[in-house]
Structure formats: structure tokens, C-alpha cells
Design an enzyme around this catalytic site. Structure first.
Site, short mmCIF file in Angstrom:
data_model
loop_
_atom_site.label_atom_id
_atom_site.label_comp_id
_atom_site.label_asym_id
_atom_site.label_seq_id
_atom_site.Cartn_x
_atom_site.Cartn_y
_atom_site.Cartn_z
N SER A 1 31.45 2.13 -3.37
CA SER A 1 31.28 1.95 -1.92
C SER A 1 32.05 3.02 -1.17
O SER A 1 32.85 3.76 -1.75
CB SER A 1 31.75 0.55 -1.48
OG SER A 1 33.16 0.42 -1.62
N GLY A 2 31.82 3.08 0.12
CA GLY A 2 32.59 3.95 0.99
C GLY A 2 32.54 5.42 0.62
O GLY A 2 31.49 5.95 0.25
N ILE A 3 33.68 6.08 0.71
CA ILE A 3 33.77 7.51 0.42
C ILE A 3 33.39 7.78 -1.03
O ILE A 3 32.70 8.76 -1.34
CB ILE A 3 35.18 8.03 0.73
CG1 ILE A 3 35.43 8.02 2.24
CG2 ILE A 3 35.38 9.44 0.17
CD1 ILE A 3 36.86 8.33 2.64
N GLY A 4 33.82 6.92 -1.94
CA GLY A 4 33.52 7.12 -3.36
C GLY A 4 32.03 7.13 -3.64
O GLY A 4 31.53 7.97 -4.39
N SER B 1 45.41 10.45 2.57
CA SER B 1 45.09 9.91 3.89
C SER B 1 45.96 10.59 4.94
O SER B 1 47.12 10.94 4.67
CB SER B 1 45.34 8.41 3.94
OG SER B 1 45.19 7.91 5.27
N THR C 1 36.46 7.42 -9.39
CA THR C 1 37.00 6.05 -9.40
C THR C 1 36.81 5.45 -8.02
O THR C 1 36.84 6.15 -7.01
CB THR C 1 38.49 6.02 -9.79
OG1 THR C 1 39.28 6.69 -8.79
CG2 THR C 1 38.71 6.71 -11.14
N GLY C 2 36.60 4.14 -7.98
CA GLY C 2 36.27 3.51 -6.70
C GLY C 2 34.96 4.06 -6.16
O GLY C 2 34.81 4.29 -4.96
N TYR D 1 50.82 1.30 2.95
CA TYR D 1 49.69 2.19 2.62
C TYR D 1 50.08 3.65 2.81
O TYR D 1 49.83 4.50 1.95
CB TYR D 1 48.50 1.83 3.49
CG TYR D 1 47.30 2.74 3.32
CD1 TYR D 1 46.42 2.56 2.26
CD2 TYR D 1 47.04 3.76 4.23
CE1 TYR D 1 45.31 3.39 2.10
CE2 TYR D 1 45.94 4.59 4.08
CZ TYR D 1 45.08 4.40 3.02
OH TYR D 1 43.99 5.23 2.86
#
Length: 260
Positions: A26-29, A147, A22-23, A160
Site C-alpha cells: 500500500s501507499g508509497i511502497g 521522513s 518492504t511494505g 516517529y
């Protein structure tokens, strides 16, 4: 060991496995989806923006597919898992990676901001995992993206951080809930990884990021920020048979930043 033998091991690490990220656009996904595909998995990614999903599928290659959906919307999650069931009949690896956040000091936090990120990061992740379980069997693995913020008191990042702390707690409980199922669940806590979200969600400029990374280099034993692929490697490990006796843990991948 010969180079071609090493390459074969790399390619077959997740051979025959069905993976959802999921996600994943972009980025880490995205880095994770690309790595899983190279390691032999049939990769499905989800995200909210179709154009970004289409571009990501082209970048991932290896027959990857995308399903548009917002994890904070129950009907979208139902659609995602119905389509995975239709396409593959099962799910072996779930990477509950989608999430988000923004800066807001205590005095400025609004109810809408709190609701937004708890809906995405906490409620969305919870129901992603719950709705995936009917497709998962013994030997399957779940990896949640947490995180290091949940272990630090970063100014203006309280909402967050609280959502990621909730996910750490969930993973402990889920490891107990899944006892006897043969399904493992773990959480990864990335350190400082610069992704497009630094600008799009956190609102940081290039100068802001450069200044921040200079501070990170001083505070981190390895003297630098990490890369999305370094997190992807650790996530792939947690989902693999190499981690077959690991469940309920938080794996911190931060260059030692929170360890000293």
C-alpha cells in the site's frame, strides 16, 4: 526522440534487476513496486497481511511476487531473504520502506509505543539491510524510506521522528561500512503524501486530512501535497544507474516545505 524510443527507455530502466520493496502492499511502497515493474524490474514485495499482498500483486502485474513477513521479526526476515535467494539467486535493489508511526504528545508516550516503532522502523530496517547484503553484489543499491519529520519538530510526533532520524544516521554509517563493495545506500525523505496510513495508523478523519492539506498548501512553495508516485520516481532514480555517483545522501522530496 520518438515516442516509442522514450517508452523503451522507460520500460528498460531497471531491466533484469531483482527488486525487493518492504511494505509494498500500500501507499508509497505499492506505488514504487508498480513503477519498478513498469521499468523492467522483477519485483518482490513483502508485508504483514497476506490478503493485501495478494491484492497488490494483482495490481502490480508484470510477474510480481509477494512474501509475507514482519520486518520486526527476525525469523520473518530470514524467510523473506531465503525465498528471494531460492527464486532469484540474488538481489539488486533493496527498498527498505516498511515502517509506521502514530501521534502521541510527550506526556502520553508509553514504553510499548516506543518499543513498537523502534522495533519496526529502526531495528526492522537495520536487520532488513543486514540480511539482504549476502544477496547483493557490486552495482546493487539500497534506498531507505525516511521522513521530513526527522528535520522538523512536529507536535506529538516525536517517537516517529526519532526513528527516522536514526535511519538518516544509519545511512551515513552504512555508506562508510560499504566502502569498496560497490553497493550504494541512500535515504529519501518524503514530504506530505496522503496514504491509507493517515487513517489506519494516525487515526485522521477525512475532515482532519482536508484541514491539514490546506495548511500544507500554504506552507509549501509548490502549494500542494505530493503523490506516492512522485516519491516512487525519486526512489527509482536513487536506485538507478543515473545515480551511480550518489551514496550516503538524504534526498528530500517535499515540494520545498522544509527548505524555506
Amino acid at each position: 526522440m520518438k515516442a516509442n524510443e522514450l517508452n523503451n527507455i522507460h520500460v528498460t530502466k531497471h531491466a533484469g534487476k531483482i527488486a525487493l520493496v518492504t511494505g509494498g502492499s500500500s501507499g508509497i511502497g505499492l506505488a514504487l513496486a508498480k513503477r519498478l515493474a513498469r521499468e523492467g524490474a522483477a519485483v518482490v514485495i513483502s508485508g504483514r497481511r497476506q490478503n493485501e499482498l495478494d491484492a497488490a500483486v494483482d495490481e502490480i502485474g508484470h510477474g510480481a511476487t509477494a512474501i509475507r513477513g514482519d520486518i520486526a521479526v527476525q525469523s520473518d526476515l530470514d524467510t523473506i531473504f531465503t525465498k528471494i535467494g531460492e527464486l532469484h539467486g540474488r538481489l539488486d535493489l533493496l527498498f527498505a520502506n516498511a515502517g509506521g508511526g502514530e501521534f502521541a504528545p510527550l506526556a502520553d508516550i508509553t514504553e510499548s509505543q516506543l518499543d513498537k516503532y523502534f522495533d519496526i522502523n529502526v531495528k526492522g530496517t537495520l536487520f532488513t539491510v543486514q540480511k539482504a547484503l549476502p544477496l547483493m553484489a557490486s552495482g546493487s543499491s539500497i534506498v531507505v524510506t525516511g521522513s521530513i519529520a526527522s528535520n522538523k519538530g512536529t507536535p506529538a510526533f516525536g517517537v516517529y521522528a526519532a526513528t527516522k532520524a536514526a535511519l538518516r544516521s544509519f545511512v551515513r554509517t552504512w555508506a562508510s561500512d560499504l566502502k569498496g563493495s560497490g553497493i550504494r545506500v541512500n535515504i529519501i525523505a518524503p514530504g506530505v503524501i496522503v496514504t491509507p496510513a493517515y487513517k489506519s495508523e494516525l487515526g485522521m478523519s477525512d475532515a482532519d486530512i482536508e484541514q491539514y492539506l490546506a495548511q500544507v498548501a500554504i506552507q509549501t512553495p509548490l502549494g500542494r501535497d505530493g503523490t506516492a508516485d512522485e516519491i516512487a520516481k525519486a526512489m527509482s532514480f536513487l536506485a538507478s544507474d543515473d545515480a551511480s555517483y550518489i551514496t550516503g545522501v538524504e534526498l528530500v522530496v517535499d515540494g520545498g516545505m522544509t527548505q524555506i
